[in-house]
Design a protein around this motif. Sequence first.
Motif, mmCIF file in Angstrom:
data_model
loop_
_atom_site.group_PDB
_atom_site.id
_atom_site.type_symbol
_atom_site.label_atom_id
_atom_site.label_comp_id
_atom_site.label_asym_id
_atom_site.label_seq_id
_atom_site.Cartn_x
_atom_site.Cartn_y
_atom_site.Cartn_z
ATOM 1 N N LEU A 1 0.829 -1.207 0.000
ATOM 2 C CA LEU A 1 0.000 0.000 0.000
ATOM 3 C C LEU A 1 0.864 1.260 0.000
ATOM 4 O O LEU A 1 0.675 2.160 -0.815
ATOM 5 N N TRP A 2 1.803 1.319 0.936
ATOM 6 C CA TRP A 2 2.518 2.578 1.206
ATOM 7 C C TRP A 2 3.835 2.700 0.462
ATOM 8 O O TRP A 2 4.417 3.775 0.416
ATOM 9 N N PRO B 1 -5.113 1.815 -6.625
ATOM 10 C CA PRO B 1 -5.490 3.233 -6.578
ATOM 11 C C PRO B 1 -4.278 4.143 -6.789
ATOM 12 O O PRO B 1 -3.231 3.942 -6.184
ATOM 13 N N GLN C 1 -7.992 -3.329 1.181
ATOM 14 C CA GLN C 1 -8.726 -2.120 0.755
ATOM 15 C C GLN C 1 -9.098 -1.222 1.920
ATOM 16 O O GLN C 1 -9.105 -0.002 1.779
ATOM 17 N N PHE D 1 -7.973 2.146 0.713
ATOM 18 C CA PHE D 1 -7.420 2.124 -0.651
ATOM 19 C C PHE D 1 -8.501 1.490 -1.520
ATOM 20 O O PHE D 1 -8.420 0.321 -1.877
ATOM 21 N N GLY E 1 -9.439 5.102 -8.043
ATOM 22 C CA GLY E 1 -8.964 4.739 -6.705
ATOM 23 C C GLY E 1 -9.046 5.929 -5.775
ATOM 24 O O GLY E 1 -8.858 7.071 -6.188
ATOM 25 N N MET F 1 -7.524 7.036 -1.946
ATOM 26 C CA MET F 1 -6.634 6.660 -0.855
ATOM 27 C C MET F 1 -6.782 7.672 0.263
ATOM 28 O O MET F 1 -6.560 8.864 0.061
#
Lengths: 189, 464
Positions: free
Chosen positions: B183-184, B294, B322, B334, B345, B347
């Motif tokens: 994710l990050w 996203p 998500q 996300f 997307g 975030m």
Amino acid sequence: MLQQLLEPTPLPPSIKANRIPSGSDTYNEVLDFLYDEAEMLDNLRLGEWAELLTKDLEYNAPLRHTRSTSQFDQTYSRNVQHLHENYGSMLMRVKRITDTKSAWGEDPPSRIKRLVTNVRVYRIDDSDDLKVESYLLLTRSRFDFDYFDLIPCVRHDILRREDGALKLARREILLDQVVIGTPNLGVIL
Amino acid sequence: MDRKSNPKLSDGTLLSDLINLETREVKMRALSDPELFELEMERIFAKTWVFLGHETEIPNKGDFVVRDMGSDSVLMARGADGEVHVSLNVCPHRGMKISTHDVGNTMTHVCIYHGWAFKPNGDFIGAPVEKECMHGKMMTKQELGLKKARVAIYGGLVFATWNIEGPSFEDFLGDAKWYFDTLWCRTDKGMEVLGPPQRFTIRANWKTACEQSASDGFHVLTLHRWLSEVGPYRKPGSEGGGGDLTPEMYGTEVYTAHAHTMRCIELDRKIRRLTGKDPSELSIKEKLEALPPPGITPEMLPEVLRRFSDDQLRVMAWRPPQVGNFFPNGLFEFVYIPSPDGVIGVMALHAYVPKGPDKLEFVNWILAEKDTPPELKAKMLRLGVQLLGTSGMVEQDDSDTWPHQTLAAKGAVSKHITMKYQSMYENNRLEGWPGPGDVGDGFTKDDTQWRWWEYWYELMTAEN
């Protein structure tokens, strides 16, 4: 580039020489528009309210920051905002309330008064639109809570005449609170 | 090794009386008891790593924002060394708040009370009329700096803790890191905030928001039903139309030892809709091209593919995290939102800052990859504002729910009824699931939220 895409179109300035005096026919018409709008919203006539919007609507509420006196003009942030809406998204907000049985944030609805004051109307150079500044104090009573959530703000509107009637083409809502003191802005300002 | 303690409230109730580890119940009283709140501030917020913001909020030397670590105000500032520092926003002289601004830039934070001055890293510079030595001679200047927290930057996120000698940030993340990296840490340049966070107050205990943030899937079906009535999850006519959020409830749920949890919702239906093909016949790359994460465009994909293992990419293309949380008070989203412009997307990151037993501040950041094209960033931002945060059509329903739970926690009778987390995964491990942690497969369950309470209990009963 990004700033231009993220931020709303700048509003035209309120020029003193363009001020339309209180009590004139145009001023009174604007005042009636704002009062009628408040009445519709207070009484959940949201579909009727949506008919007051132009298709190119921009409807925004910037964030606010606490900064020093010398930075007073830098206390607004217009990239991320509390509301960043266009015509389609405002209609979705209305539809969520009018067309579903699960808009729980406003069902049961708040009892709301929209108190509109300090109305100033300006002509805009090279345009037939009107710029309108007003103060709004929205009082919100929810459930059996014995307190009111208060949402004081200034609104900078652009009104446009379409088919003889005034419509709302732009609204920027300048909220006083840095940390908004109501659990959501699920109400129309 | 921590020795266990069992705090006793002033009426004789033991903490262990409020939670039933066998039947997975928590008494409502635990939600908003003022004595427990004080304990939470000491045992949780002054001990664990707490999320404060994103380093792109303070890109330049001297930039600062004021944030909260539990019930304490802190300065998050970029120092002359270019590093992010977090210090208590309280003057060591007489306890005045050092910065009364929300945001700004200065290399010298001067207390407006007696004029003591501090660097962005918290070091004491001096007091007015140097030769008269207002601060006396009993303590050195080194001893008179702002109290400094320990800082960790992860994927641009800023975390801090007062537990200077405590567990490392990596230890705190534990098994969640394998997923959180997807994710990050997806791109070389990383992410950025698209602006300052929205902030608003909800008259609810912080735990009402945070136990939900630990991947409560069930509430979406009812509380957020509008999403399928008129919202973006209304099914297309080809799938029968109408409102049913049930398909969004299937996937994998992950919960880790330190109560970081996530819902990894299956993308197969969306990919089938976008490509007209059976997702099982598509390669990972083809799936990611059809539905990139996203903020990622097909042009950015080669970089993403290079950065991750095949196992991680498989999850990103199939069941990516998500929504989820980082303990104690962070939530991330996300999400893939169907829109007239295709799937966009969004975030977002939330912190639910405790402001006393009956109040929380909701702080909402909206982010994108730095490399996300500006047009896409603008769309992500708009959708984020419309669905989440202050005016968000999804989250305004949450914000109206938590205050009622908080009130119920005070009833003489209702404070003794329990919140129940008894929906359990029966097959705890999906065959072939490549990621670590505890994993549940299928329709959403309560295990993730129960883990949140288990870890809350573990910290509340730990005694160093």
